[in-house]
Design a protein around this motif. Structure first.
Motif, PDB file in Angstrom:
ATOM      1  N   VAL A 243       0.392  -0.957  -0.396  1.00 35.35           N
ATOM      2  CA  VAL A 243       0.078   0.451   0.393  1.00 35.35           C
ATOM      3  C   VAL A 243       0.908   1.133   0.609  1.00 35.35           C
ATOM      4  O   VAL A 243       0.496   2.272  -0.820  1.00 35.35           O
ATOM      5  CB  VAL A 243      -1.065   0.417   0.993  1.00 35.35           C
ATOM      6  CG1 VAL A 243      -1.531   1.483   1.164  1.00 35.35           C
ATOM      7  CG2 VAL A 243      -2.503  -1.246   0.932  1.00 35.35           C
ATOM      8  N   TRP A 244       1.757   1.511   0.837  1.00 37.94           N
ATOM      9  CA  TRP A 244       2.741   2.214   1.115  1.00 37.94           C
ATOM     10  C   TRP A 244       3.261   2.613  -0.064  1.00 37.94           C
ATOM     11  O   TRP A 244       3.507   3.882  -1.008  1.00 37.94           O
ATOM     12  CB  TRP A 244       3.363   2.034   2.164  1.00 37.94           C
ATOM     13  CG  TRP A 244       4.262   3.138   2.578  1.00 37.94           C
ATOM     14  CD1 TRP A 244       4.224   4.935   2.501  1.00 37.94           C
ATOM     15  CD2 TRP A 244       5.985   3.561   1.596  1.00 37.94           C
ATOM     16  NE1 TRP A 244       4.590   5.680   2.816  1.00 37.94           N
ATOM     17  CE2 TRP A 244       6.681   5.495   2.413  1.00 37.94           C
ATOM     18  CE3 TRP A 244       6.916   2.729   1.659  1.00 37.94           C
ATOM     19  CZ2 TRP A 244       7.767   5.151   2.041  1.00 37.94           C
ATOM     20  CZ3 TRP A 244       8.130   3.646   0.644  1.00 37.94           C
ATOM     21  CH2 TRP A 244       8.180   4.931   1.445  1.00 37.94           C
TER      22      TRP A 244
ATOM     23  N   SER B  21       2.608   1.469  -3.550  1.00 40.18           N
ATOM     24  CA  SER B  21       1.389   1.657  -4.334  1.00 40.18           C
ATOM     25  C   SER B  21       1.361   3.443  -4.188  1.00 40.18           C
ATOM     26  O   SER B  21       0.948   3.943  -5.287  1.00 40.18           O
ATOM     27  CB  SER B  21       0.540   1.365  -4.232  1.00 40.18           C
ATOM     28  OG  SER B  21       0.471  -0.242  -4.316  1.00 40.18           O
ATOM     29  N   LYS B  22       1.013   4.014  -3.073  1.00 39.98           N
ATOM     30  CA  LYS B  22       1.262   5.686  -2.564  1.00 39.98           C
ATOM     31  C   LYS B  22       2.100   6.345  -3.069  1.00 39.98           C
ATOM     32  O   LYS B  22       2.647   7.482  -4.145  1.00 39.98           O
ATOM     33  CB  LYS B  22       0.612   5.906  -1.044  1.00 39.98           C
ATOM     34  CG  LYS B  22      -0.611   5.321  -0.712  1.00 39.98           C
ATOM     35  CD  LYS B  22      -0.905   5.925   1.063  1.00 39.98           C
ATOM     36  CE  LYS B  22      -2.017   5.195   1.329  1.00 39.98           C
ATOM     37  NZ  LYS B  22      -1.669   5.858   2.600  1.00 39.98           N
TER      38      LYS B  22
ATOM     39  N   LYS C  31       2.228   6.300  -7.368  1.00 42.66           N
ATOM     40  CA  LYS C  31       0.898   6.905  -7.272  1.00 42.66           C
ATOM     41  C   LYS C  31       1.755   8.053  -7.763  1.00 42.66           C
ATOM     42  O   LYS C  31       1.393   9.498  -8.295  1.00 42.66           O
ATOM     43  CB  LYS C  31      -0.443   7.141  -6.631  1.00 42.66           C
ATOM     44  CG  LYS C  31      -1.058   7.917  -7.989  1.00 42.66           C
ATOM     45  CD  LYS C  31      -2.218   7.220  -6.793  1.00 42.66           C
ATOM     46  CE  LYS C  31      -3.608   8.216  -7.475  1.00 42.66           C
ATOM     47  NZ  LYS C  31      -5.026   8.309  -6.424  1.00 42.66           N
ATOM     48  N   THR C  32       1.473   8.918  -6.288  1.00 45.45           N
ATOM     49  CA  THR C  32       1.944  10.428  -6.100  1.00 45.45           C
ATOM     50  C   THR C  32       3.492  10.323  -7.086  1.00 45.45           C
ATOM     51  O   THR C  32       3.515  11.748  -7.918  1.00 45.45           O
ATOM     52  CB  THR C  32       2.623  10.819  -4.844  1.00 45.45           C
ATOM     53  OG1 THR C  32       1.656  10.363  -3.797  1.00 45.45           O
ATOM     54  CG2 THR C  32       3.496  12.111  -4.919  1.00 45.45           C
TER      55      THR C  32
ATOM     56  N   ASP D 219      -0.458  -0.107  -8.728  1.00 44.48           N
ATOM     57  CA  ASP D 219      -0.733  -1.702  -7.838  1.00 44.48           C
ATOM     58  C   ASP D 219       0.317  -2.916  -8.361  1.00 44.48           C
ATOM     59  O   ASP D 219       1.070  -3.618  -7.702  1.00 44.48           O
ATOM     60  CB  ASP D 219      -1.904  -2.305  -7.538  1.00 44.48           C
ATOM     61  CG  ASP D 219      -2.386  -1.132  -6.708  1.00 44.48           C
ATOM     62  OD1 ASP D 219      -2.004  -0.332  -5.866  1.00 44.48           O
ATOM     63  OD2 ASP D 219      -3.780  -1.420  -6.585  1.00 44.48           O
TER      64      ASP D 219
END
Length: 189
Positions: free
Chosen positions: A127-128, A130-131, A134-135, A149
């Motif tokens: 999750v981290w 991926s964040k 994405k950023t 992902d």
């Protein structure tokens, strides 16, 4: 948490991350600490209790580490580089296998509570990453095709596998893989 419990967790972590779940016993830890196996059983009645606690502790530490990285206000590249630096630091400390990787080999045979903590830790990591990806993609720091992902799974998979390979081939293998990940993300220094 008292000092003996901290030392038990410390050595269990080293053994888990260098030998895997089935590669150590309470005897290994008790010999390092100069205590009886029974003393460890007082804190962790079963090995699964110890390893589940270790994985939960790893998840809490990595979550706190991620929070610090984000609070630092760095770019996505800087944040991901912080994670790479953390990975190299753990490797240099003799923890060749990352915590999620340490339970992958025998995952299906592991006790349910160990599996659960291993998956929670892996999910937190994915999750981290991926964040951050994405950023970085939104801000033009990274350039890659496919979903964020899927790319996070690729990054984590490469790091897990390379840490195991590096335990045999050495640190330079891990450094090269991190460079390849950066190249794949179109990361230009």
């Amino acid at each position: 948490m008292n000092q003996t419990n901290q030392q038990i967790l410390h050595y269990a972590s080293i053994f888990l991350q260098s030998r895997g779940y089935n590669g150590f016993s309470y005897k290994d830890i008790s010999q390092k600490l100069g205590i009886k196996n029974a003393a460890i059983h007082n804190y962790y009645p079963k090995k699964e209790d110890l390893v589940a606690a270790l994985l939960e502790d790893s998840r809490k530490k990595i979550t706190a580490n991620f929070a610090q990285i984000v609070e630092s206000g760095g770019t996505a590249r800087e944040q991901l580089q912080s994670y790479f630096d953390y990975t190299l630091k753990e490797f240099d400390e003799g923890k060749c296998i990352c915590p999620p990787g340490s339970v992958i080999l025998d995952f299906e045979e592991l006790p349910e509570k160990v599996q659960k903590q291993g998956l929670l830790l892996l999910d937190e990591l994915l999750v981290w990453i991926s964040k951050v990806l994405k950023t970085g993609l939104e801000q033009g720091e990274f350039n890659f095709s496919g979903s964020v992902d899927e790319r996070a799974e690729l990054v984590v998979g490469i790091l897990i596998g390379t840490r195991q390979l590096s335990s045999i081939k050495g640190r330079k293998t891990l450094v090269r893989s991190i460079s390849l990940i950066k190249s794949d993300l179109s990361w230009k220094d």
